[in-house]
Write an enzyme that holds these catalytic residues in place. Structure first.
Site, PDB file in Angstrom:
ATOM      1  CB  SER A  40      -0.923   0.008   1.223  1.00 28.66           C
ATOM      2  OG  SER A  40      -1.684  -1.174   1.248  1.00 28.66           O
TER       3      SER A  40
HETATM    4  N1  SAM Z   1      -0.189  -4.564   4.098  1.00 34.07           N
HETATM    5  C1  SAM Z   1       0.492  -5.135   2.965  1.00 34.07           C
HETATM    6  C2  SAM Z   1       1.861  -4.560   2.773  1.00 34.07           C
HETATM    7  O1  SAM Z   1       2.276  -3.695   3.562  1.00 34.07           O
HETATM    8  O2  SAM Z   1       2.535  -4.999   1.833  1.00 34.07           O
HETATM    9  C3  SAM Z   1      -0.295  -4.998   1.708  1.00 34.07           C
HETATM   10  C4  SAM Z   1      -1.380  -5.943   1.646  1.00 34.07           C
HETATM   11  S1  SAM Z   1      -2.121  -6.175   0.068  1.00 34.07           S
HETATM   12  C5  SAM Z   1      -2.831  -4.619  -0.276  1.00 34.07           C
HETATM   13  C6  SAM Z   1      -3.484  -7.214   0.562  1.00 34.07           C
HETATM   14  C7  SAM Z   1      -3.089  -8.608   0.947  1.00 34.07           C
HETATM   15  O3  SAM Z   1      -4.227  -9.267   1.489  1.00 34.07           O
HETATM   16  C8  SAM Z   1      -2.634  -9.452  -0.228  1.00 34.07           C
HETATM   17  O4  SAM Z   1      -1.347  -9.942   0.010  1.00 34.07           O
HETATM   18  C9  SAM Z   1      -3.673 -10.577  -0.286  1.00 34.07           C
HETATM   19  O5  SAM Z   1      -3.156 -11.812  -0.708  1.00 34.07           O
HETATM   20  C10 SAM Z   1      -4.138 -10.615   1.150  1.00 34.07           C
HETATM   21  N2  SAM Z   1      -5.432 -11.255   1.363  1.00 34.07           N
HETATM   22  C11 SAM Z   1      -6.576 -11.168   0.629  1.00 34.07           C
HETATM   23  N3  SAM Z   1      -7.549 -11.915   1.176  1.00 34.07           N
HETATM   24  C12 SAM Z   1      -7.017 -12.475   2.302  1.00 34.07           C
HETATM   25  C13 SAM Z   1      -7.526 -13.359   3.310  1.00 34.07           C
HETATM   26  N4  SAM Z   1      -8.792 -13.798   3.321  1.00 34.07           N
HETATM   27  N5  SAM Z   1      -6.698 -13.724   4.310  1.00 34.07           N
HETATM   28  C14 SAM Z   1      -5.417 -13.280   4.360  1.00 34.07           C
HETATM   29  N6  SAM Z   1      -4.878 -12.481   3.424  1.00 34.07           N
HETATM   30  C15 SAM Z   1      -5.670 -12.060   2.420  1.00 34.07           C
END
Ligand code: SAM
Length: 216
Positions: free
Chosen positions: A65
């Site tokens: 993000s």
């Molecule tokens: N906070 C992270 C960073 O600093 O890099 C960015 C996160 S990214 C925008 C969103 C993440 O949520 C992705 O890696 C995706 O695979 C994960 N995600 C989506 N659905 C999920 C779930 N049900 N459980 C765990 N992770 C999930």
């Protein structure tokens, strides 16, 4: 080659030009954003862009993000350092590091195992010792360690997953982007005497939260 000194300077500029002017005030959050080497959480070819004012790809169709969004979501969790914090969506692990600076313990869940393993490697190299990792569907929370004082969801959800509400401690805070697949609103809930007080922190756009209590 960009040196360690250059990255330090870029981080300082990021704090002064992207975070403070947009209203991030908590000195603990600003210090953590100044300290954590965001360049380590992206692939080498993108390290020179790590402190720019936008999200970056981290593989598997996911993103790290934008710095401002990381700072805003952290600030509204109002962390004092004593919290047990749950993060859904480890991604690169950058937000995890910021949370680990400001909480007592962080429990982080990611559904894409290779991303989780990569994040774990970087966070171990950076010597974080207060983080627990799990490859799982985070919409179910992490029942074994509930309740959590703070919960952060870093992917966009159609609605707030029920298990996360159940796993929030009394006095706890939860931040989550809620909306459709193209735009969401950042919603913070505070659990006060068993009820949830809601506040919106504006529009945003996240990748999908996929899972039993998310997008199918
Ligand atoms: N906070 C992270 C960073 O600093 O890099 C960015 C996160 S990214 C925008 C969103 C993440 O949520 C992705 O890696 C995706 O695979 C994960 N995600 C989506 N659905 C999920 C779930 N049900 N459980 C765990 N992770 C999930």
């Amino acid at each position: 080659m960009v040196s360690f000194q250059d990255f330090h300077l870029q981080r300082k500029r990021m704090v002064e030009k992207q975070l403070i002017p947009r209203g991030i005030k908590d000195p603990r959050v600003l210090n953590a954003m100044q300290k954590v080497p965001r360049d380590r959480f992206v692939e080498k070819a993108l390290a020179v862009e790590a402190y720019n004012d936008y999200p970056l790809p981290i593989g598997h169709n996911q993103t790290i993000s934008q710095p401002y969004i990381v700072a805003l979501m952290t600030e509204v969790l109002d962390l004092s350092g004593k919290e047990k914090t749950l993060e859904i969506g480890t991604g690169s692990g950058y937000q995890t590091a910021i949370l680990a600076e400001l909480s007592n313990e962080v429990y982080t869940i990611e559904r894409i195992k290779p991303l989780l393993m990569e994040a774990k490697n970087v966070l171990t190299e950076l010597d974080y010792k207060n983080i627990m990792f799990k490859a799982f569907d985070g919409t179910l929370g992490w029942k074994e360690y509930e309740p959590f004082d703070a919960i952060i969801v870093t992917a966009g959800a159609p609605e707030i997953p029920g298990p996360l509400l159940e796993q929030l401690a009394e006095g706890g805070r939860l931040i989550i982007p809620v909306g459709n697949r193209f735009s969401q609103e950042l919603i913070r809930l505070k659990k006060v005497k068993g009820t949830y007080l809601e506040k919106s922190f504006g529009g945003c756009r996240f990748v999908d939260l996929i899972g039993l209590h998310g997008w199918k």
